[in-house]
Design a protein around this motif. Structure first.
Motif, PDB file in Angstrom:
ATOM      1  N   HIS A 581       0.829  -1.201   0.000  1.00  0.00           N
ATOM      2  CA  HIS A 581       0.000   0.000   0.000  1.00  0.00           C
ATOM      3  C   HIS A 581       0.865   1.252   0.000  1.00  0.00           C
ATOM      4  O   HIS A 581       0.623   2.206  -0.746  1.00  0.00           O
ATOM      5  CB  HIS A 581      -0.919  -0.008   1.226  1.00  0.00           C
ATOM      6  CG  HIS A 581      -1.702   1.276   1.381  1.00  0.00           C
ATOM      7  ND1 HIS A 581      -1.439   2.171   2.394  1.00  0.00           N
ATOM      8  CD2 HIS A 581      -2.682   1.824   0.634  1.00  0.00           C
ATOM      9  CE1 HIS A 581      -2.254   3.213   2.270  1.00  0.00           C
ATOM     10  NE2 HIS A 581      -3.011   3.034   1.218  1.00  0.00           N
ATOM     11  N   LYS A 585       1.075   4.108  -2.904  1.00  0.00           N
ATOM     12  CA  LYS A 585       0.820   5.522  -2.616  1.00  0.00           C
ATOM     13  C   LYS A 585       1.965   6.393  -3.117  1.00  0.00           C
ATOM     14  O   LYS A 585       1.744   7.473  -3.673  1.00  0.00           O
ATOM     15  CB  LYS A 585       0.608   5.713  -1.106  1.00  0.00           C
ATOM     16  CG  LYS A 585       0.285   7.141  -0.712  1.00  0.00           C
ATOM     17  CD  LYS A 585      -0.294   7.220   0.696  1.00  0.00           C
ATOM     18  CE  LYS A 585       0.701   6.802   1.731  1.00  0.00           C
ATOM     19  NZ  LYS A 585       0.178   7.001   3.117  1.00  0.00           N
ATOM     20  N   ILE A 605      -5.724   3.960  -9.457  1.00  0.00           N
ATOM     21  CA  ILE A 605      -6.329   3.770  -8.131  1.00  0.00           C
ATOM     22  C   ILE A 605      -7.458   2.748  -8.215  1.00  0.00           C
ATOM     23  O   ILE A 605      -7.607   1.879  -7.347  1.00  0.00           O
ATOM     24  CB  ILE A 605      -6.835   5.122  -7.575  1.00  0.00           C
ATOM     25  CG1 ILE A 605      -5.640   6.055  -7.296  1.00  0.00           C
ATOM     26  CG2 ILE A 605      -7.650   4.917  -6.301  1.00  0.00           C
ATOM     27  CD1 ILE A 605      -6.028   7.452  -6.858  1.00  0.00           C
ATOM     28  N   LEU A 614      -6.566  -1.833  -1.964  1.00  0.00           N
ATOM     29  CA  LEU A 614      -7.080  -0.708  -1.193  1.00  0.00           C
ATOM     30  C   LEU A 614      -8.452  -1.053  -0.633  1.00  0.00           C
ATOM     31  O   LEU A 614      -9.375  -1.363  -1.399  1.00  0.00           O
ATOM     32  CB  LEU A 614      -7.191   0.549  -2.065  1.00  0.00           C
ATOM     33  CG  LEU A 614      -5.900   1.098  -2.697  1.00  0.00           C
ATOM     34  CD1 LEU A 614      -6.220   2.313  -3.559  1.00  0.00           C
ATOM     35  CD2 LEU A 614      -4.890   1.472  -1.627  1.00  0.00           C
ATOM     36  N   ARG A 618      -8.461   3.010   3.017  1.00  0.00           N
ATOM     37  CA  ARG A 618      -7.247   3.374   2.292  1.00  0.00           C
ATOM     38  C   ARG A 618      -7.588   4.057   0.972  1.00  0.00           C
ATOM     39  O   ARG A 618      -6.873   4.958   0.529  1.00  0.00           O
ATOM     40  CB  ARG A 618      -6.402   2.123   2.051  1.00  0.00           C
ATOM     41  CG  ARG A 618      -5.647   1.677   3.288  1.00  0.00           C
ATOM     42  CD  ARG A 618      -4.914   0.393   3.067  1.00  0.00           C
ATOM     43  NE  ARG A 618      -3.970   0.113   4.155  1.00  0.00           N
ATOM     44  CZ  ARG A 618      -3.338  -1.028   4.318  1.00  0.00           C
ATOM     45  NH1 ARG A 618      -3.543  -2.023   3.459  1.00  0.00           N
ATOM     46  NH2 ARG A 618      -2.501  -1.212   5.328  1.00  0.00           N
ATOM     47  N   ASN A 621      -8.410   7.565   1.821  1.00  0.00           N
ATOM     48  CA  ASN A 621      -7.186   8.265   2.198  1.00  0.00           C
ATOM     49  C   ASN A 621      -6.367   8.674   0.978  1.00  0.00           C
ATOM     50  O   ASN A 621      -5.965   9.841   0.843  1.00  0.00           O
ATOM     51  CB  ASN A 621      -6.358   7.374   3.125  1.00  0.00           C
ATOM     52  CG  ASN A 621      -4.998   7.986   3.443  1.00  0.00           C
ATOM     53  OD1 ASN A 621      -4.005   7.604   2.851  1.00  0.00           O
ATOM     54  ND2 ASN A 621      -4.965   8.916   4.379  1.00  0.00           N
ATOM     55  N   ILE A 622      -6.118   7.734   0.079  1.00  0.00           N
ATOM     56  CA  ILE A 622      -5.259   8.030  -1.078  1.00  0.00           C
ATOM     57  C   ILE A 622      -5.981   8.949  -2.060  1.00  0.00           C
ATOM     58  O   ILE A 622      -5.366   9.764  -2.746  1.00  0.00           O
ATOM     59  CB  ILE A 622      -4.800   6.721  -1.756  1.00  0.00           C
ATOM     60  CG1 ILE A 622      -3.529   7.006  -2.576  1.00  0.00           C
ATOM     61  CG2 ILE A 622      -5.882   6.125  -2.649  1.00  0.00           C
ATOM     62  CD1 ILE A 622      -2.787   5.748  -2.960  1.00  0.00           C
ATOM     63  N   THR A 626      -4.526  12.517  -3.216  1.00  0.00           N
ATOM     64  CA  THR A 626      -4.403  12.797  -4.645  1.00  0.00           C
ATOM     65  C   THR A 626      -5.123  14.087  -5.025  1.00  0.00           C
ATOM     66  O   THR A 626      -4.608  14.909  -5.792  1.00  0.00           O
ATOM     67  CB  THR A 626      -4.974  11.619  -5.471  1.00  0.00           C
ATOM     68  OG1 THR A 626      -4.318  10.418  -5.068  1.00  0.00           O
ATOM     69  CG2 THR A 626      -4.752  11.837  -6.952  1.00  0.00           C
TER      70      THR A 626
END
Length: 636
Positions: A581, A585, A605, A614, A618, A621-622, A626
């Motif tokens: 992960h 990222k 993604i 993910l 997560r 979050n990402i 982004t």
């Protein structure tokens, strides 16, 4: 009568000596008046109070051992009042009583000096103020180094080795004095120790390139000597605590030299293929190469084979490093390392670090390692700092192995936290110090040249032997039930399960070696100013634009092994999934920095979500990270 005449003659001689030395002075001791000062008179917290007096043009400071609030201090005494809180008033009364005792003792001291019963100096004054009695005369001349050594020899809390080290430090102090007589312990002061520090700089030999000792070594000598004085002379009331506290020696500082090199992989092959002239040189060369290919300090290399484990087609080393006691439980990465331990039947020869450093330079020269290095050597005396040119083979030493290992893995795209599993480092900053690929562009350019022109000179990884394409096909046939696959024997099933679960990376999950390499290349070009062409500085804008186009096209392509990737993710351990992960990222952040479109980034993604890399948290979050980075990029 005869006795009287002798004494009188001695007095005359003494007076004549004083006159001849221009030292005849009058001292009206009864007129000397002490006063009291605060350490921090403008502070807001309780501060120490000192008895201060000047005798023979020298100031003597003696701690009362008690404190007072600065705003409750009057001239030479503390306030005692019903208007103050009772506890504070009581504290001030205790201090005033001590001041009264000191004043009384000083009056007695002046009387004794005036009557000729005691000599007036710092030592006798301190002793009388503290003890209220005349200090016994020292019959023998002071030998402070010997006194310290006697205490050290009789100290049962020290091991024999520690005693030897402490005595050596005292002997350096003795060499510095060089017969110089210290008439009293009061001469142990800041001035003396600063002179000692300067003497150490000029006289102590060490491991620096110019033969001098490092600042750390010199600072340790001074620190330990002061520690011995505190432990023995202060603790036994030979000197006062206040006198010791007044000794202030600023540690020596010096810029750290970073002149350690890393070998390139073709140089490693030069060493590997060289036929050494003696068996001992062969052993030295092999252990050095093992250091280069395992990442262990030379002091730990001998332990590599102490607890070898063979499991599922791989060879694991299990050891605890000497220096930081870090446990190392990792697989052997490079085929060369595996060949070396097998060559010695997992029983490595024992070679001292000193012998390796003496011989490896000669071996490197004979093996054909060429070129030169510009090295900067700092010095405690800045006027002696210099830059010198040295042959590359002369720079090879035991430290070169770890630098080489870290640099090789970094050039292959490894993350520092993963490299740290092998080297035992916990701090990223430390690993960066070993990574010579980050110093300029030399190592990276040479590595890429080998990749393109001489790939056979790149060290082979043990995992290179695994046919990943065949492995993928076999697992596709039976992704979750390898144990029931009739085409595989038990050993093959274990091996495939191991590689399927433990060796998986984000690149192999989505067959994205292309994806990762292009992004890393574009990121590298983006960080560089440009390149010279026909004498002009040209940017990498065209190359970066081309890479971005390829990456965005790839984001639209389908992934053939997505189903298999899903099964892999289900079997991953928590720590491995976390590493993947973090790696993903980092790739996404790089995509934003080099200018990949928002749509292409979201495609990547979504692919990670599709295979289960993910989860909802997560993904959120990402996506937030982004979005913020994209907004910032658009504003810039």
């Amino acid at each position: 009568m005869a006795h009287f005449e002798t004494s009188n003659n001695d007095s005359i001689k003494k007076t004549e000596t004083m006159v001849s030395n221009n030292e005849t002075k009058q001292w009206f001791v009864q007129e000397i008046t002490p006063y009291y000062n605060l350490v921090k008179p403008k502070g807001t917290k309780p501060t120490m109070v000192y008895f201060i007096v000047r005798i023979k043009s020298e100031q003597v400071r003696i701690s009362t051992g008690y404190k007072v609030y600065p705003n409750q201090w009057e001239k030479n005494k503390a306030k005692v009042s019903k208007l103050l809180p009772k506890l504070e008033s009581d504290n001030n009364m205790i201090l005033n009583n001590q001041i009264k005792i000191y004043n009384q003792r000083f009056d007695e001291y002046k009387y004794l000096v005036n009557c000729g019963q005691i000599e007036m100096n710092k030592d006798t004054l301190r002793h009388y103020i503290y003890k209220g009695q005349i200090m016994k005369k020292i019959k023998k001349a002071l030998n402070i180094p010997q006194t310290l050594k006697n205490y050290i020899y009789n100290d049962i809390s020290f091991t024999d080795a520690t005693k030897e080290n402490r005595v050596r430090e005292v002997e350096k102090f003795e060499s510095f004095l060089n017969g110089r007589v210290l008439n009293s312990y009061s001469e142990l002061n800041t001035k003396l120790f600063r002179e000692f520090q300067e003497w150490l700089i000029e006289n102590v030999e060490g491991k620096n390139e110019d033969g001098t000792a490092s600042p750390a070594t010199l600072n340790k000598i001074v620190s330990n000597l002061l520690g011995s004085i505190n432990k023995y002379l202060v603790a036994n009331e030979i000197i006062s605590k206040s006198q010791f506290i007044d000794i202030v020696v600023t540690p020596i500082r010096q810029t750290k030299n970073d002149n350690k090199i890393a070998l390139t992989e073709d140089e490693i092959y030069l060493l590997h293929n060289y036929q050494c002239e003696t068996e001992k040189d062969t052993q030295i060369r092999d252990l050095f190469l093992l250091e280069c290919t395992t990442g262990q300090r030379f002091s730990d290399v001998n332990k590599v084979t102490n607890n070898i484990i063979h499991k599922d087609g791989r060879t694991y080393i299990n050891l605890v490093q000497d220096k930081n006691k870090a446990p190392i439980q990792v697989d052997i990465l490079f085929e060369m390392a595996l060949e070396i331990v097998q060559k010695y039947d997992y029983k490595l020869p024992n070679i001292s670090n000193k012998l390796l450093n003496e011989r490896i330079k000669i071996i490197a020269q004979k093996a054909g390692i060429k070129g030169s290095e510009e090295l900067f050597f700092d010095h405690i005396d800045k006027s002696k700092a210099r830059t010198i040119t040295r042959e590359r083979y002369e720079c090879v030493c035991s430290h070169t192995g770890r630098n080489t290992f870290v640099t090789m893995l970094s050039l292959r795209g490894w993350h520092y936290n993963e490299i740290g599993r092998y080297t035992g480092h916990k701090k990223i900053e430390t690993i960066q110090h070993y990574d010579k690929s980050k110093v300029g562009t030399k190592y990276r350019v040479m590595f890429e040249a080998l990749q393109k022109e001489r790939p056979e000179l790149l060290l082979k990884l043990v995992t290179d032997k695994v046919d990943k394409e065949k492995l993928s096909k076999e697992i596709t046939k039976e992704p979750l039930n390898l144990s029931t696959n009739p085409l595989l024997n038990d050993n093959e099933k274990k091996e495939l399960e191991y590689y399927a679960i433990d060796s998986i990376t984000f690149d192999t999950l989505l067959d994205t070696q292309f994806f990762a390499s292009k992004i890393n290349k574009a990121t590298e070009l983006k960080s560089q100013v440009g390149h010279l062409k026909d004498g002009k500085l040209c940017s990498y804008d065209n190359e970066i634009t081309s890479l971005i186009s390829q990456i965005e096209k790839f984001s639209q392509s389908s992934t053939s092994d997505s189903d298999v990737a899903k099964q892999y993710v289900k079997q991953l351990s928590v720590w491995k999934l976390s590493d993947l992960h973090d790696s993903f990222k980092e790739m996404i952040i790089k995509c934003v920095k080099i200018g990949i479109s928002k749509d292409a980034i979201m495609q990547f993604i979504n692919k990670a979500v599709e295979i289960g890399l993910l989860d909802k948290e997560r993904f959120t979050n990402i996506k937030e990270i982004t979005t913020v980075l994209l907004d910032k990029r658009n504003k810039d």
